[in-house]
Motif scaffolding. Structure first.
Motif, mmCIF file in Angstrom:
data_model
loop_
_atom_site.group_PDB
_atom_site.id
_atom_site.type_symbol
_atom_site.label_atom_id
_atom_site.label_comp_id
_atom_site.label_asym_id
_atom_site.label_seq_id
_atom_site.Cartn_x
_atom_site.Cartn_y
_atom_site.Cartn_z
ATOM 1 N N VAL A 1 -14.711 19.320 5.196
ATOM 2 C CA VAL A 1 -14.567 18.358 4.108
ATOM 3 C C VAL A 1 -15.230 17.056 4.542
ATOM 4 C CG1 VAL A 1 -12.909 16.951 2.818
ATOM 5 C CG2 VAL A 1 -12.407 19.369 3.281
ATOM 6 N N ILE B 1 -9.471 19.217 6.124
ATOM 7 C CA ILE B 1 -10.483 19.581 7.122
ATOM 8 C C ILE B 1 -11.465 20.590 6.535
ATOM 9 C CG2 ILE B 1 -10.858 20.743 9.348
ATOM 10 C CD1 ILE B 1 -8.159 19.524 10.239
ATOM 11 N N LEU C 1 1.961 12.833 -2.601
ATOM 12 C CA LEU C 1 1.826 11.409 -2.893
ATOM 13 C C LEU C 1 2.247 10.539 -1.707
ATOM 14 C CD1 LEU C 1 1.205 12.330 -5.733
ATOM 15 C CD2 LEU C 1 2.724 10.565 -6.598
ATOM 16 N N THR C 2 3.252 11.004 -0.986
ATOM 17 C CA THR C 2 3.696 10.240 0.181
ATOM 18 C C THR C 2 2.604 10.210 1.250
ATOM 19 O OG1 THR C 2 6.000 10.793 -0.217
ATOM 20 C CG2 THR C 2 5.421 10.138 2.028
ATOM 21 N N HIS D 1 7.802 5.836 -8.975
ATOM 22 C CA HIS D 1 6.889 6.710 -9.726
ATOM 23 C C HIS D 1 7.624 7.945 -10.259
ATOM 24 C CE1 HIS D 1 3.292 8.972 -10.805
ATOM 25 N NE2 HIS D 1 3.701 9.964 -10.040
ATOM 26 N N GLU E 1 -7.804 20.320 -5.669
ATOM 27 C CA GLU E 1 -8.626 19.459 -4.824
ATOM 28 C C GLU E 1 -8.453 19.811 -3.341
ATOM 29 O OE1 GLU E 1 -10.948 17.316 -5.082
ATOM 30 O OE2 GLU E 1 -10.871 16.186 -3.194
ATOM 31 N N GLY F 1 -0.855 11.075 0.960
ATOM 32 C CA GLY F 1 -2.195 10.621 0.610
ATOM 33 C C GLY F 1 -3.241 11.402 1.384
ATOM 34 N N GLY G 1 -15.509 13.190 4.126
ATOM 35 C CA GLY G 1 -14.747 12.077 3.569
ATOM 36 C C GLY G 1 -13.335 12.497 3.206
ATOM 37 N N ASP G 2 -12.740 11.700 2.332
ATOM 38 C CA ASP G 2 -11.334 11.929 1.982
ATOM 39 C C ASP G 2 -11.206 12.847 0.779
ATOM 40 O OD1 ASP G 2 -10.222 10.459 3.976
ATOM 41 O OD2 ASP G 2 -9.983 8.643 2.778
ATOM 42 N N LEU G 3 -10.110 13.607 0.747
ATOM 43 C CA LEU G 3 -9.763 14.362 -0.448
ATOM 44 C C LEU G 3 -9.457 13.381 -1.572
ATOM 45 C CD1 LEU G 3 -7.288 16.982 1.065
ATOM 46 C CD2 LEU G 3 -9.595 17.450 0.237
ATOM 47 N N ASP G 4 -9.729 13.802 -2.779
ATOM 48 C CA ASP G 4 -9.439 12.956 -3.927
ATOM 49 C C ASP G 4 -8.022 13.227 -4.429
ATOM 50 O OD1 ASP G 4 -9.551 11.345 -6.128
ATOM 51 O OD2 ASP G 4 -10.810 12.701 -7.309
ATOM 52 N N VAL G 5 -7.053 12.752 -3.657
ATOM 53 C CA VAL G 5 -5.654 12.830 -4.092
ATOM 54 C C VAL G 5 -5.054 11.433 -3.966
ATOM 55 C CG1 VAL G 5 -5.298 15.252 -3.451
ATOM 56 C CG2 VAL G 5 -4.805 13.465 -1.783
ATOM 57 N N PRO G 6 -4.024 11.135 -4.776
ATOM 58 C CA PRO G 6 -3.434 9.796 -4.713
ATOM 59 C C PRO G 6 -2.610 9.593 -3.449
ATOM 60 C CG PRO G 6 -2.279 11.145 -6.317
ATOM 61 C CD PRO G 6 -3.417 11.974 -5.808
ATOM 62 N N GLY G 7 -2.064 8.398 -3.288
ATOM 63 C CA GLY G 7 -1.241 8.077 -2.135
ATOM 64 C C GLY G 7 -2.084 7.440 -1.057
ATOM 65 N N PRO G 8 -1.465 7.025 0.052
ATOM 66 C CA PRO G 8 -0.054 7.245 0.374
ATOM 67 C C PRO G 8 0.874 6.258 -0.327
ATOM 68 C CG PRO G 8 -1.136 6.025 2.151
ATOM 69 C CD PRO G 8 -2.201 6.327 1.131
ATOM 70 N N LEU G 9 2.089 6.724 -0.596
ATOM 71 C CA LEU G 9 3.121 5.869 -1.167
ATOM 72 C C LEU G 9 4.289 5.749 -0.183
ATOM 73 C CD1 LEU G 9 3.454 7.160 -4.869
ATOM 74 C CD2 LEU G 9 1.985 5.350 -3.991
ATOM 75 N N LEU H 1 7.257 5.699 -4.164
ATOM 76 C CA LEU H 1 7.327 7.086 -4.631
ATOM 77 C C LEU H 1 8.469 7.253 -5.632
ATOM 78 C CD1 LEU H 1 6.400 10.127 -4.312
ATOM 79 C CD2 LEU H 1 8.367 10.338 -2.787
#
Lengths: 451, 498
Positions: free
Chosen positions: A36, B262, B353-354, A54, B133, B356, A38-46, A51
């Motif tokens: 992969v 990864i 979400l925690t 939300h 994703e 990220g 770069g970063d995965l396209d997921v939200p967070g961290p919270l 949390l």
């Protein structure tokens, strides 16, 4: 980093022990071109408060049973859940453990599930039960697979009056088995006995639901007699609470009893987790799917419990296993055992009588409303079907504006029942709730379809 | 759990059925405010039960004490390491339990209209997107309630795909290191499982695969990293071989914990896969369940997913944003009564979400680091049939101990219990004799790993110097070694008052 105790210093020292210069070096087997970037396209961290805020906002977008007067059922029922059920199922000793692979360190889970099996056997009147499957629908499907193997036949008869979920999931499960699946027609809201008799030759299984999707009691004695001489196995999908007062599946010749156990101590939870239970006679115990807990002794003669008859299961028998199930609904089964223990013999009977009484009160009240009729006149438990002068979907929509969910729209599942609603009643529906349902329906009809 | 000294003092916990007293009960129902019906008249005597079911009669305090005493007999993740290989027994975050207890989630009926279920459908929709994703898949169904259910749904998707191409195929290839659920799911879907042997590195033998794959190959079911904790470095070639023959590649995502951030199975060309929310995404295992086994597929298989599918319409053409799409004519059907184990999905969503994106990657890195560290500490004392760096887990063999003094993997597992630790998965994968399959997970501290290694080292010493201590284990658990053959022979699976 959330939930990872290792510090940078830990990592360095651990890498040294391993003899690697970096974590990257440990990943050498993963081809670089597949990594992969770069970063995965997921939200967070919270953080925790972020949390929870939300999650509370999301939850608040739902209108839940607490905000409305609900008569929704269809296999998943909103019952009172005793606080002690939640207290026990929230114990980390239970919920953070797994399948009891090491029996000596899992006696709590094992004994609780053994007790669950016993409770299910006592409710159904059958000799043995398993440790649960995913839900009532997959329990019915698994029962069909048992019957196909036991009879070496390839036809399954499925009552058209069974819950749509039971039917569609069974159809999915049996898609690969080269099975002829026949849905039995309905007559007067229950299984058409003539059609059953016609289709019975060479059937492996006859699956009925009792009470059925419409809440009606099936002609179980007649069905049992017909199936008895046919060589097919009778599979009865039953409501466990109804078994406090209704004749158990063993009484009308069911070889396998299955059902949805969510009503025993689990919340409705948007339909999951649910709880599938399965019971059968000793003759068929080796065909049951999933875990079965047995009592035995240790080397000093002390009582103890283990997973038994494991040669049926996928981790031993692989492609020749009775089922592919591994993870089941253990914690929900524990909750059911706690729930049944709290209610006990008297309590479960009182609950069933309450449900029967309230549902009959509701049926009478609704039948008195001008323009409303009861679709069927057979005996029922918990649920019943009303027929409206116009589409049930419209009634549902109008009543939801005033905080009433009147039931399930039959038109979604039966093309000729677009004006019908399945109304479901539990001990949580007070007389006032039921009266407000009746007056709500009356008002909508009186205004020509507007609340 | 009790120690060796208290064990003798404490009798076994009687079953529910040996406790209580007639007339006692533990819960009161709301008062009945409508007339009580006459059951015989309203329901008919022929439908009624002669005798009420023989349920226990207990007070609430008795029930709570009974189950609390049972609870004390369990090992569990909140207590100490639980290194079952391929089960990913990581810590279950407390906040996830709180999120899943919100009444808005617990009290919503599955038949609620979509307009009243926007929070729950939105959660399923977005969790599906996040899992897509993370895995490199295009569409995800959260309906399968466990990994094996995801496998079955996946195999039925494979079936539907080939049926649509006009010719059904007969076989699905499964490596010999696979979980037992794989061949069982293959069979349930109407396919024949064809096993292929692993090579000396514990990987799929690509030459052998070439020989086995043909026009009758519906799919391969592959686990990556596999159950030996080894990454299939030639995954692209494997995918190409199967694709060239017109087959599909199913990935068993049980070991996805090692890959977070990864590598994505979808990028390696896999067509479909299941994930285990109760492994990778921290949801508790519940003493056997509930789990959740979402099925992810690439675009070309999306039409086959179980229906209904959580969907979104940002224009809110029907008055709200999130809905269930039932118009799925090519769907394999439903695999669950409702939408799967919804409350499990809530916890997995909270977990993602925690963490990220960076946190997810850190999970994988530390899972791999912890496994390699523990492997390095244990390697001097046990055989390591597949040497080299591992991913999130590794497999030791007690072959040395068995040849020396007859101590088996089973004995080592039982001896670990005496130290208040849980045993690894044993005798799996089947291709390793005397296997001890160890997955520590990233949530174990270094101190916890050191302690586990120290105990394993001590057991290795005992196996040589005092093997009877190991073969006689456990002695510090609530019961000693249980007689499994008696359990099967004198089958007692239901209490019959004696």
């Amino acid at each position: 980093m959330p939930y990872v105790p290792n510090t940078d210093r830990d990592r360095e020292e651990m890498l040294e022990t391993i003899g690697a210069a970096s974590v990257e070096e440990l990943l050498a087997d993963v081809p670089v071109e597949l990594r992969v970037e770069g970063d995965l396209d997921v939200p967070g961290p919270l953080t925790e408060p972020e949390l929870l805020s939300h999650m509370r906002r999301l939850a608040s977008l739902n209108r839940s049973a607490g905000d409305v007067v609900s008569f929704m059922g269809g296999g998943v029922y909103d019952h009172v859940v005793p606080a002690a059920v939640r207290k026990i199922t929230s114990m980390a000793q239970f919920y953070t453990a797994y399948t009891p692979y090491q029996a000596e360190a899992s006696q709590g889970t094992l004994q609780a599930i053994y007790e669950f099996q016993t409770l299910i056997a006592r409710l159904t009147g059958l000799a043995v039960a398993n440790a649960s499957v995913y839900d009532g629908s997959t329990a019915a499907a698994e029962a069909c697979i048992m019957a196909l193997a036991a009879t070496r036949r390839s036809k399954v008869l499925l009552a058209g009056s069974a819950n749509p979920a039971t039917r569609t999931v069974s159809r999915t499960y049996l898609a690969g088995a080269g099975v002829e699946l026949v849905e039995l027609p309905i007559k007067g809201g229950v299984t058409d006995l003539d059609a059953l008799e016609r289709n019975l030759p060479d059937a492996a299984a006859v699956v009925i639901e009792h009470p059925n999707f419409f809440g009606l009691l099936e002609p179980t004695s007649a069905i049992g007699e017909l199936v008895a001489d046919s060589g097919a196995l009778l599979v009865a999908s039953v409501d466990p609470i109804s078994l406090a007062i209704l004749a158990p599946p063993s009484a009308y010749g069911a070889a396998i009893a299955v059902g949805e156990g969510q009503s025993l101590g689990a919340p409705v939870a948007f339909g999951g987790p649910l709880l599938g239970f399965m019971a059968t006679s000793r003759k068929h115990v080796r065909r049951l799917p999933g875990r079965i807990i047995g009592r035995t002794t240790d080397e000093n003669g002390r009582r103890g419990y283990v997973m038994t008859l494991q040669t049926r299961e996928q981790h031993i028998r692989r492609e020749r296993a009775t089922s592919n199930i591994c993870t089941n609904q253990g914690l929900v089964a524990l909750g059911a055992a706690v729930h049944l223990s709290l209610l006990g013999k008297e309590g479960l009977r009182e609950l069933a009588v309450q449900i029967a009484s309230r549902s009959h009160y509701a049926a009478d009240a609704l039948a008195r409303v001008q323009g409303v009729g009861l679709r069927f006149d057979g005996p029922f438990f918990r649920e019943f079907v009303i027929e409206l002068p116009f589409e049930a979907a419209r009634m549902k929509h109008e009543l939801s504006r005033v905080g009433i969910w009147p039931g399930i729209d039959c038109g979604c599942y039966y093309g000729d029942m677009k004006n019908c609603l399945v109304v479901s009643v539990t001990e949580k529906n007070s007389r006032e709730d039921i009266d407000s349902l009746a007056s709500g329906i009356e008002a909508v009809i009186a205004s020509g379809g507007r609340a | 759990m009790s120690t060796a000294t208290t064990k003798l003092e404490r009798p076994h916990e009687p079953t529910l059925f040996e406790q209580g007293s007639p007339g006692r009960r533990g819960f009161r129902l709301p008062p009945l405010d409508v007339p009580t019906i006459d059951l015989a008249r309203a329901i008919g005597p022929e439908h009624l039960r002669n005798e009420p079911p023989d349920l226990p009669e207990l007070a609430e305090s008795e029930v709570v004490r009974h189950f609390s005493r049972l609870a004390e007999l369990n090992h569990h993740v909140d207590r100490a390491i639980y290194p079952l290989g391929s089960c990913t027994m990581k810590y279950n975050p407390a906040v996830n339990e709180e999120a899943a207890s919100l009444p808005g989630f617990t009290d919503l009926h599955p038949e609620a209209d979509a307009r009243h279920a926007q929070g729950s459908i939105a959660l399923l929709y977005h969790l599906g997107r996040h899992l897509a994703e993370i895995s490199g898949m295009d569409a995800v169904s959260l309906q399968p309630p466990a990994g094996a259910s995801g496998e079955l749904a996946g195999m039925l998707v494979v079936r539907a795909y080939h049926a649509d191409r006009g010719r059904q195929r007969r076989k699905v290839i499964v490596p010999d290191s696979a979980h037992g659920t794989n061949p069982a799911s293959v069979r349930l879907a109407g396919y024949e499982a064809v096993e292929i042997v692993s090579n000396a590195q514990g990987r799929v033998d690509v030459d052998e695969l070439r020989r086995v794959v043909d026009g009758d190959t519906a799919a391969i079911m592959i686990t990556n990293p596999n159950t030996l904790g080894v990454f299939e470095t030639r995954i692209r070639e494997i995918v190409d071989i199967v694709h060239e023959a017109g087959g599909l590649v199913y990935l068993d995502g049980a070991n996805l914990n090692a890959s977070l951030g990864i590598v994505r199975p979808g990028d390696a060309g896999c067509d479909l896969m299941h994930m285990n929310l109760h492994k990778t995404f921290s949801t508790p295992h519940g003493g056997g369940g509930p789990g959740s086994g979402p099925l992810g597929v690439k675009e070309h298989l999306a039409d086959y997913l179980p229906f209904p599918v959580a969907a979104r319409d940002e224009s809110k053409a029907v008055g709200f944003e999130y809905y269930f799409d039932y118009e799925r004519p090519r769907s394999i059907g439903r695999v669950h009564t409702a939408y799967g184990n919804f409350l499990v999905a809530v916890k997995a969503y909270a977990y993602i979400l925690t963490l990220g994106p960076e946190g997810l990657r850190r999970v994988a890195e530390n899972a791999i680091l912890n496994a390699n560290y523990l492997q390095a500490l244990l390697e001097p004392f046990y055989d390591l049939p597949y040497a080299g760096r591992c991913q999130h887990e590794f497999v030791l063999a007690a072959t040395r101990q068995k040849a020396g003094t007859g101590v088996r993997a089973l004995d080592i597992a039982k001896r670990l219990l005496d130290h208040g630790l849980h045993a690894p998965t044993i005798y799996f994968p089947l291709i390793v004799k005397e296997a001890l399959m160890i997955e520590p997970t990233e949530t174990e501290s270094r101190a916890s790993l050191d302690r586990f290694a120290a105990v394993m080292k001590e057991i290795a010493r005992e196996a040589i110097e005092e093997p009877a201590v190991v073969t006689g284990a456990p002695t510090a658990t609530p019961v000693g070694r249980l007689d499994e053959s008696r359990a099967a022979k004198e089958l007692d699976v239901v209490w019959e008052n004696g």
